[in-house]
Design a protein around this motif. Structure first.
Motif, PDB file in Angstrom:
ATOM      1  N   GLY A  92      77.463  68.790  37.329  1.00 28.85           N
ATOM      2  CA  GLY A  92      78.704  69.548  37.386  1.00 28.85           C
ATOM      3  C   GLY A  92      79.637  69.372  36.204  1.00 28.85           C
ATOM      4  N   PHE A  93      79.571  68.217  35.562  1.00 27.43           N
ATOM      5  CA  PHE A  93      80.522  67.912  34.486  1.00 27.43           C
ATOM      6  C   PHE A  93      79.805  67.340  33.253  1.00 27.43           C
ATOM      7  N   PRO A  94      78.757  67.973  32.788  1.00 23.41           N
ATOM      8  CA  PRO A  94      77.955  67.375  31.707  1.00 23.41           C
ATOM      9  C   PRO A  94      78.681  67.256  30.373  1.00 23.41           C
ATOM     10  N   ASP A  95      79.721  68.038  30.157  1.00 23.30           N
ATOM     11  CA  ASP A  95      80.416  68.025  28.870  1.00 23.30           C
ATOM     12  C   ASP A  95      81.536  66.994  28.783  1.00 23.30           C
ATOM     13  N   PHE A  96      81.770  66.243  29.846  1.00 23.60           N
ATOM     14  CA  PHE A  96      82.891  65.312  29.870  1.00 23.60           C
ATOM     15  C   PHE A  96      82.407  63.887  30.083  1.00 23.60           C
ATOM     16  N   LYS A  97      82.868  62.995  29.245  1.00 19.05           N
ATOM     17  CA  LYS A  97      82.506  61.591  29.357  1.00 19.05           C
ATOM     18  C   LYS A  97      83.386  60.904  30.394  1.00 19.05           C
ATOM     19  N   ILE A  98      82.825  59.885  31.008  1.00 20.49           N
ATOM     20  CA  ILE A  98      83.566  59.102  31.984  1.00 20.49           C
ATOM     21  C   ILE A  98      84.395  58.058  31.258  1.00 20.49           C
ATOM     22  N   GLU A  99      85.674  58.004  31.609  1.00 19.18           N
ATOM     23  CA  GLU A  99      86.588  57.031  31.020  1.00 19.18           C
ATOM     24  C   GLU A  99      86.598  55.733  31.817  1.00 19.18           C
ATOM     25  N   ASN A 100      86.579  55.858  33.161  1.00 19.73           N
ATOM     26  CA  ASN A 100      86.732  54.671  33.992  1.00 19.73           C
ATOM     27  C   ASN A 100      86.158  54.928  35.374  1.00 19.73           C
TER      28      ASN A 100
END
Length: 136
Positions: A25-33
């Motif tokens: 669902g969110f492949p373009d966004f990196k996880i921050e925390n």
């Protein structure tokens, strides 16, 4: 992936299910925390979106005020009901209530061109309630 913390990575099936949802669902966004609060995992993305997961890895709430929540986050019948009511919906918030009305209930906040609506939808696609919130 660079975002793992040790406690999360040891969760096995949960981590796998959560990461599949995130990657799909969110492949373009990196996880921050990733934080654990009251048995709820809160995954914060770099775009400020927050996805809350239960201990089984099922999403409970998505708050994504900057990017639309992908349609793949919802059952097909739920998303189809939204598309029938709104021409170009931008879903920015979703909350999944467990077994209200003997079915899952989805609360979504939708930006539709110039207006914002709160919509409550059963998992079978039936719209239970809809409220106009404000114009932009």
């Amino acid at each position: 992936m660079q975002f793992f913390n040790l406690q999360f990575s040891k969760r096995g099936r949960f981590a796998k299910k959560c990461l599949q949802f995130y990657g799909f669902g969110f492949p373009d966004f990196k996880i921050e925390n990733i934080a654990l609060e009251n048995n709820i995992y809160k995954v914060k993305l770099l775009n400020e979106a927050v996805i809350s997961f239960d201990g089984r890895g099922d999403w409970l709430k998505i708050d994504s005020s900057f990017e639309p929540i992908p349609e793949t986050a919802f059952p097909k019948k739920v998303f189809d009901s939204i598309i029938k009511k709104f021409k170009n919906p931008k879903i920015v918030y979703a909350n999944k209530y467990d077994k209200i009305y003997e079915k899952l209930l989805f609360e979504v906040i939708i930006y539709d061109k110039y207006d914002i609506f709160a919509v409550y939808i059963k998992e079978d696609g039936e719209i239970v309630d809809m409220h106009f919130l404000k114009s932009m």
